[in-house]
Scaffold this active site. Structure first.
Site, short mmCIF file in Angstrom:
data_model
loop_
_atom_site.label_atom_id
_atom_site.label_comp_id
_atom_site.label_asym_id
_atom_site.label_seq_id
_atom_site.Cartn_x
_atom_site.Cartn_y
_atom_site.Cartn_z
N ASP A 248 10.68 -26.09 31.65
CA ASP A 248 9.55 -25.64 30.86
C ASP A 248 8.92 -26.89 30.26
O ASP A 248 9.51 -27.97 30.30
CB ASP A 248 10.00 -24.67 29.76
CG ASP A 248 8.88 -23.72 29.34
OD1 ASP A 248 8.87 -22.57 29.82
OD2 ASP A 248 8.01 -24.15 28.54
N ASN B 12 7.14 -20.23 38.93
CA ASN B 12 6.61 -19.29 37.95
C ASN B 12 5.52 -19.89 37.07
O ASN B 12 4.82 -19.17 36.38
CB ASN B 12 7.78 -18.79 37.07
CG ASN B 12 7.34 -17.78 36.04
OD1 ASN B 12 6.88 -16.70 36.38
ND2 ASN B 12 7.47 -18.13 34.77
N TYR C 227 -8.58 -18.23 36.93
CA TYR C 227 -7.21 -17.73 37.14
C TYR C 227 -7.12 -16.94 38.45
O TYR C 227 -6.17 -17.09 39.21
CB TYR C 227 -6.81 -16.86 35.95
CG TYR C 227 -5.37 -16.41 35.95
CD1 TYR C 227 -4.33 -17.33 35.79
CD2 TYR C 227 -5.05 -15.07 36.10
CE1 TYR C 227 -3.01 -16.91 35.77
CE2 TYR C 227 -3.72 -14.65 36.07
CZ TYR C 227 -2.72 -15.57 35.92
OH TYR C 227 -1.41 -15.15 35.90
N LYS D 210 -4.77 -17.82 41.63
CA LYS D 210 -3.75 -16.90 42.14
C LYS D 210 -4.03 -16.46 43.57
O LYS D 210 -3.10 -16.27 44.36
CB LYS D 210 -3.64 -15.68 41.21
CG LYS D 210 -3.01 -15.99 39.86
CD LYS D 210 -1.60 -16.56 40.00
CE LYS D 210 -0.88 -16.62 38.66
NZ LYS D 210 0.50 -17.15 38.77
N ALA E 23 2.98 -7.60 32.71
CA ALA E 23 4.41 -7.64 32.36
C ALA E 23 4.50 -7.98 30.88
O ALA E 23 4.06 -9.06 30.45
CB ALA E 23 5.15 -8.67 33.19
#
Length: 267
Positions: free
Chosen positions: A55, A109, A175, A179, A208
């Site tokens: 991270d 991720n 975005y 993606k 999510a």
């Protein structure tokens, strides 16, 4: 006309079944409370020999490292700060995986969102989202695949895309473009590395729920987004993680170049 959906409860958490037994798993952007963190935990529960996660937030990373080491054993958990826009940092992350036997599963991720109309979006906003979300994923795919080829490992790479890569959403041009690029990268990379026995797939979640999302999103917008879902609720991060682990496991041994929607909103 919008159908008002009653919110269906999330199912009970499912115990692990050793789907990743003896694998070395690498996960980016995994120190928070979202999908990345859920993937780390699920990978450990599914028998991974070691999980190496990263991270950019050093304090949260250290806290996650301490918690998981106590629960699963220090020898099975390793972490390092990694900014996926930095090639040297990506290589250092995989060097750490080499200390545990080398990456078998790469879970990409890391991503950055934001809301801005194309009428006002700056070059900097556009480039930042693309560099982290798309080019960062590319750097990790390239680096992990190269290590797998070098070791002769029939590894697996799983990327995190989004339903906005398929459908339009106001204020999400950068975005969505990133993606959609992750989806195309997944399909093409899968063909590039197939001869080495390496598989590349992606998940495409929509909503999510995790604390950070709740903090930065209005209650009205969250309610609207939930209503768009078939079950009238957001996914739990672990529900997305379950699909990523499935794609990393031998249960999906003939799947490559696929993007699996973890949502009812593909279109």
């Amino acid at each position: 006309m919008t159908t008002l959906r009653s919110e269906q409860p999330a199912p009970a958490y499912v115990a692990g079944h050793d789907l990743l037994r003896d694998k070395v798993v690498v996960v980016t952007a995994a120190a928070g409370a979202g999908i990345g963190a859920a993937v780390v935990r699920r990978s450990l529960e599914e028998g991974a020999r070691a999980v190496v996660f990263s991270d950019t937030h050093e304090r949260r990373l250290a806290e996650a490292q301490a918690t998981l080491s106590e629960e699963f054993g220090r020898e099975r958990v390793a972490s390092t700060v990694c900014d996926v826009t930095d090639e040297q940092a990506v290589q250092a992350l995989l060097d750490l995986a080499d200390e545990h036997g080398g990456v078998d599963v790469m879970m990409n991720n890391a991503g950055l969102g934001g809301t801005a109309s194309v009428l006002e979006m700056t070059d900097e906003q556009w480039s930042r989202v693309l560099d982290i979300t798309l080019t960062g994923t590319f750097r990790c795919v390239r680096a992990a695949a190269a290590r797998m080829v070098e070791r002769g490992a029939r590894g697996v790479i799983v990327n995190n895309a989004s339903v906005v890569g398929w459908r339009a959403q106001e204020g999400q041009a950068h975005y969505a473009a990133a993606k959609a690029g992750v989806m195309a990268l997944t399909r093409c990379a899968a063909l590039d590395v197939a001869e080495h026995g390496i598989r590349v797939n992606a998940v495409s979640p929509s909503l999510a729920m995790h604390p950070f999302l709740a903090k930065v999103t209005s209650d009205d917008l969250l309610a609207e987004l939930k209503q768009r879902e078939a079950f009238g609720r957001a996914a739990e991060p672990w529900e997305v993680a379950n699909v990523m682990v499935f794609l990393a496991s031998d249960y999906s041994s003939y799947l490559t170049g696929e993007v699996v929607s973890v949502s009812s909103q593909r279109a």
